[in-house]
Design a protein around this motif. Structure first.
Motif, PDB file in Angstrom:
ATOM      1  N   VAL A 300      34.073  40.947  33.441  1.00 19.33           N
ATOM      2  CA  VAL A 300      34.661  40.889  32.099  1.00 19.33           C
ATOM      3  C   VAL A 300      35.564  39.658  31.973  1.00 19.33           C
ATOM      4  N   GLU A 301      36.363  39.382  33.015  1.00 20.72           N
ATOM      5  CA  GLU A 301      37.206  38.187  32.991  1.00 20.72           C
ATOM      6  C   GLU A 301      36.353  36.924  32.870  1.00 20.72           C
ATOM      7  N   CYS A 302      35.228  36.879  33.592  1.00 23.72           N
ATOM      8  CA  CYS A 302      34.321  35.728  33.487  1.00 23.72           C
ATOM      9  C   CYS A 302      33.789  35.587  32.053  1.00 23.72           C
ATOM     10  N   ALA A 303      33.382  36.708  31.481  1.00 18.88           N
ATOM     11  CA  ALA A 303      32.839  36.670  30.122  1.00 18.88           C
ATOM     12  C   ALA A 303      33.898  36.231  29.114  1.00 18.88           C
ATOM     13  N   MET A 304      35.126  36.668  29.331  1.00 17.41           N
ATOM     14  CA  MET A 304      36.201  36.240  28.429  1.00 17.41           C
ATOM     15  C   MET A 304      36.385  34.725  28.482  1.00 17.41           C
ATOM     16  N   GLN A 305      36.267  34.151  29.657  1.00 18.03           N
ATOM     17  CA  GLN A 305      36.399  32.695  29.783  1.00 18.03           C
ATOM     18  C   GLN A 305      35.265  31.973  29.070  1.00 18.03           C
ATOM     19  N   LEU A 306      34.094  32.599  29.001  1.00 12.62           N
ATOM     20  CA  LEU A 306      32.927  31.953  28.393  1.00 12.62           C
ATOM     21  C   LEU A 306      32.803  32.211  26.893  1.00 12.62           C
ATOM     22  N   VAL A 321      22.814  35.410  33.671  1.00 15.14           N
ATOM     23  CA  VAL A 321      22.728  35.886  35.054  1.00 15.14           C
ATOM     24  C   VAL A 321      24.103  36.378  35.490  1.00 15.14           C
ATOM     25  N   ILE A 322      24.143  37.632  35.923  1.00 14.84           N
ATOM     26  CA  ILE A 322      25.364  38.240  36.454  1.00 14.84           C
ATOM     27  C   ILE A 322      25.155  38.484  37.947  1.00 14.84           C
ATOM     28  N   GLU A 323      26.041  37.937  38.761  1.00 10.72           N
ATOM     29  CA  GLU A 323      26.023  38.222  40.194  1.00 10.72           C
ATOM     30  C   GLU A 323      27.176  39.165  40.509  1.00 10.72           C
ATOM     31  N   TYR A 402      37.997  42.312  48.023  1.00 12.84           N
ATOM     32  CA  TYR A 402      37.707  41.629  46.768  1.00 12.84           C
ATOM     33  C   TYR A 402      36.677  42.424  45.950  1.00 12.84           C
ATOM     34  N   ILE A 403      36.574  42.092  44.668  1.00 16.22           N
ATOM     35  CA  ILE A 403      35.581  42.704  43.787  1.00 16.22           C
ATOM     36  C   ILE A 403      34.996  41.586  42.932  1.00 16.22           C
ATOM     37  N   GLY A 404      34.247  40.688  43.589  1.00 17.01           N
ATOM     38  CA  GLY A 404      33.797  39.473  42.927  1.00 17.01           C
ATOM     39  C   GLY A 404      32.639  39.665  41.967  1.00 17.01           C
ATOM     40  N   ASN A 405      32.611  38.833  40.933  1.00 11.76           N
ATOM     41  CA  ASN A 405      31.503  38.741  39.988  1.00 11.76           C
ATOM     42  C   ASN A 405      31.400  37.298  39.508  1.00 11.76           C
ATOM     43  N   SER A 406      30.206  36.913  39.083  1.00 14.67           N
ATOM     44  CA  SER A 406      30.047  35.641  38.384  1.00 14.67           C
ATOM     45  C   SER A 406      29.124  35.850  37.191  1.00 14.67           C
ATOM     46  N   VAL A 407      29.319  35.018  36.155  1.00 18.81           N
ATOM     47  CA  VAL A 407      28.490  35.066  34.956  1.00 18.81           C
ATOM     48  C   VAL A 407      28.122  33.635  34.588  1.00 18.81           C
ATOM     49  N   GLN A 408      26.844  33.422  34.283  1.00 15.59           N
ATOM     50  CA  GLN A 408      26.386  32.123  33.798  1.00 15.59           C
ATOM     51  C   GLN A 408      25.391  32.347  32.666  1.00 15.59           C
ATOM     52  N   VAL A 409      25.537  31.558  31.602  1.00 17.63           N
ATOM     53  CA  VAL A 409      24.683  31.681  30.419  1.00 17.63           C
ATOM     54  C   VAL A 409      23.785  30.455  30.322  1.00 17.63           C
ATOM     55  N   VAL A 420      30.836  30.808  36.058  1.00 18.75           N
ATOM     56  CA  VAL A 420      32.222  31.252  36.211  1.00 18.75           C
ATOM     57  C   VAL A 420      32.252  32.372  37.235  1.00 18.75           C
ATOM     58  N   SER A 421      33.036  32.204  38.280  1.00 12.56           N
ATOM     59  CA  SER A 421      33.091  33.169  39.374  1.00 12.56           C
ATOM     60  C   SER A 421      34.540  33.534  39.655  1.00 12.56           C
ATOM     61  N   ILE A 422      34.826  34.818  39.771  1.00 15.77           N
ATOM     62  CA  ILE A 422      36.173  35.303  40.064  1.00 15.77           C
ATOM     63  C   ILE A 422      36.078  36.315  41.194  1.00 15.77           C
ATOM     64  N   ASP A 423      36.869  36.114  42.242  1.00 17.03           N
ATOM     65  CA  ASP A 423      36.797  36.967  43.427  1.00 17.03           C
ATOM     66  C   ASP A 423      37.545  38.290  43.261  1.00 17.03           C
ATOM     67  N   TYR A 424      38.686  38.267  42.607  1.00 15.35           N
ATOM     68  CA  TYR A 424      39.459  39.496  42.475  1.00 15.35           C
ATOM     69  C   TYR A 424      40.209  39.464  41.145  1.00 15.35           C
ATOM     70  N   PRO A 425      40.345  40.620  40.499  1.00 14.07           N
ATOM     71  CA  PRO A 425      40.912  40.684  39.146  1.00 14.07           C
ATOM     72  C   PRO A 425      42.428  40.651  39.143  1.00 14.07           C
ATOM     73  N   ILE A 426      42.987  40.620  37.965  1.00 16.84           N
ATOM     74  CA  ILE A 426      44.438  40.527  37.813  1.00 16.84           C
ATOM     75  C   ILE A 426      45.151  41.735  38.425  1.00 16.84           C
ATOM     76  N   GLY A 427      44.463  42.864  38.546  1.00 15.21           N
ATOM     77  CA  GLY A 427      45.091  44.050  39.115  1.00 15.21           C
ATOM     78  C   GLY A 427      45.093  44.110  40.630  1.00 15.21           C
TER      79      GLY A 427
END
Length: 483
Positions: A300-306, A321-323, A402-409, A420-427
């Motif tokens: 979700v954080e990745c999607a917000m950035q995009l 593509v969501i990893e 960590y709870i990593g995800n990436s999103v690319q459009v 956009v890839s983020i390893d761990y969220p704000i929490g």
């Protein structure tokens, strides 16, 4: 006679995991200031989620007495309401409030779950006992007492989750809420080690709820009250052990053929990575920004950035593509129609589509009116979810969690956004300094949305001073949230 002979009536010694829980709950002294500080934030965050859930009639209808008129004046109160209930039903109601929006804290390992669910039992039993003590001239529990019980409940649930996967045998993670809540509620009621061991043995004999209600094609709102149900059952076991003197079942886990291991865990005993302490509370994950299943928080954080780059080009998108981690692939990768709120907040594609389109993800975005926007399913149809093995390794690494995800459009003209890839969220613990101010904003906003302004002022004043808050009698603290 062989220990494996099911004809033998020789009463065995209690299984070691039962004893270890009782020893920990009674004997362990918590000396971690970080654990107490985190527990305090956890308490405020959980009450915030409870107040936010009051906007949803499907939640509110669960919060009163089991049948009309079955109230208990002077009993345990349900925050944000005027209900006074027996502690068993209050545990269900509070646990349901906290869990309803999938917005309270989280623990991820071989098993996942939400350790603050245990507050359903802890607050219900605590308020019942403290109001009773106040009437009878006794000593009520303090908020700090509650924080201590919460640290121990978090630790029991979380340490069991590190290496023992209940979801892989089809059981829901609330089995560990029932376990942890049973242990601490029994201690709160004055139970000794033997009584805690007895109560915990009953908890295991209950076996576990099936995960059917969390997964396609049956996902439904029971997942929002399942933890409340576990809290309710836990308080029943605690009361039976302390007030009724029921007998325990020492080999509830290990008994051949009839024990939990053989019946429900494929014959495997539990494994443990570390002894009980305060590790789980210190490392717990907060859902601060988004009410989303935690494996998708960084997506979700990745999607917000995009959002700014994508929102004006939705018709030009060819694929997304969501990893994610293996667990994310297994539990929240969904195709096809999503039937209800509970279906949508456990679908990673939905949780990415909404912020790409709208630049937000709030609880009401899972409602039918938002889900009816055809752009959401159009984007879902263009998404591919794949496991990133690096994310999976970091997910299980005890030094990272960590709870990593990436999103690319990707667009039809051959161009694409960055990945956009983020390893761990704000929490995450590694972002505490960034996250706690946002958590406190979440708390205040939730109070203002449900409670009168004069009451909110009193609450905010009372929660600004940690030492004063810790010393506050529990019944006085919970009274601030009662209508």
């Amino acid at each position: 006679m062989s220990a494996h002979d099911i004809r033998s009536a020789v009463r065995p010694d209690p299984d070691q995991p039962l004893v270890d829980i009782a020893d920990y709950v009674v004997d362990y002294q918590i000396d971690s200031q970080e654990a107490y500080d985190t527990a305090r934030y956890m308490l405020l965050d959980s009450l915030a989620t409870a107040m936010m859930a009051m906007k949803f009639p499907e939640c509110v209808k669960h919060l009163g007495p089991l049948v009309p008129g079955a109230t208990l004046p002077g009993g345990a109160r349900v925050p944000g309401t005027s209900h006074e209930l027996d502690p068993v039903q209050a545990a269900f109601a509070i646990g349901t409030q906290i869990r309803w929006l999938d917005f309270n804290d989280t623990w991820l390992a071989a098993e996942w779950g939400h350790p603050s669910d245990n507050l359903g039992s802890i607050l219900a039993v605590g308020d019942y006992l403290s109001r009773k003590a106040e009437r009878e001239g006794g000593q009520p529990l303090s908020v700090r007492d509650v924080l201590g019980y919460a640290i121990k409940a978090h630790e029991i649930q979380g340490c069991y989750a590190l290496l023992n996967s209940f979801n892989r045998v089809g059981q829901d993670h609330v089995i560990l809420v029932r376990l942890a809540s049973t242990a601490v509620a029994t201690a709160m009621l004055g139970g000794d080690k033997e009584q805690i061991t007895t109560a915990v043995s009953h908890s295991w004999i209950d076996n576990g709820a099936l995960r059917t209600y969390r997964h396609a094609p049956n996902t439904g709102p029971r997942k929002s009250w399942a933890a409340g149900d576990a809290c309710r059952r836990a308080v029943t076991h605690a009361i039976n052990a302390v007030y009724r003197g029921v007998v325990g079942y020492p080999s509830a886990l290990s008994a051949k053929t009839w024990g939990f291991y053989d019946v429900a865990f494929k014959g495997k005993p539990f494994e443990f990575e570390r002894p009980f302490g305060s590790y789980v509370m210190e490392n717990v994950l907060f859902k601060i920004s988004y009410p989303a299943e935690f494996h998708a928080q960084t997506a979700v954080e990745c999607a917000m950035q995009l959002h700014g780059e994508v929102a004006g080009r939705l018709e030009q998108i060819e694929k997304i593509v969501i990893e994610t981690q293996e667990a994310g692939c297994r539990i929240i990768d969904k195709t096809g129609p999503l039937a209800n709120y509970a279906d949508r907040d456990h679908c990673i594609q939905y949780m990415v589509a909404v912020p790409l389109i709208f630049g937000r993800l709030v609880a009401s975005d899972y409602n039918d009116d938002v889900a009816a926007d055809p752009r959401i399913d159009a984007l879902r149809d263009k998404m591919t979810v794949v496991e990133n093995t690096h994310f999976t390794r970091d997910y299980f690494d005890p030094a990272k969690r960590y709870i990593g995800n990436s999103v690319q459009v990707f667009f039809k003209d051959g161009s694409s956004t960055e990945k956009v890839s983020i390893d761990y969220p704000i929490g995450h613990r590694k972002r505490r300094a960034e996250g706690i101010p946002v958590l406190l904003q979440k708390f205040e906003a939730a109070m203002r949305e449900h409670l009168p302004a004069h009451r909110v002022k009193v609450i905010m004043d009372a929660t600004r001073d940690p030492a004063a808050l810790d010393a506050m009698p529990l019944q006085q603290f919970l009274g601030l949230f009662t209508l």
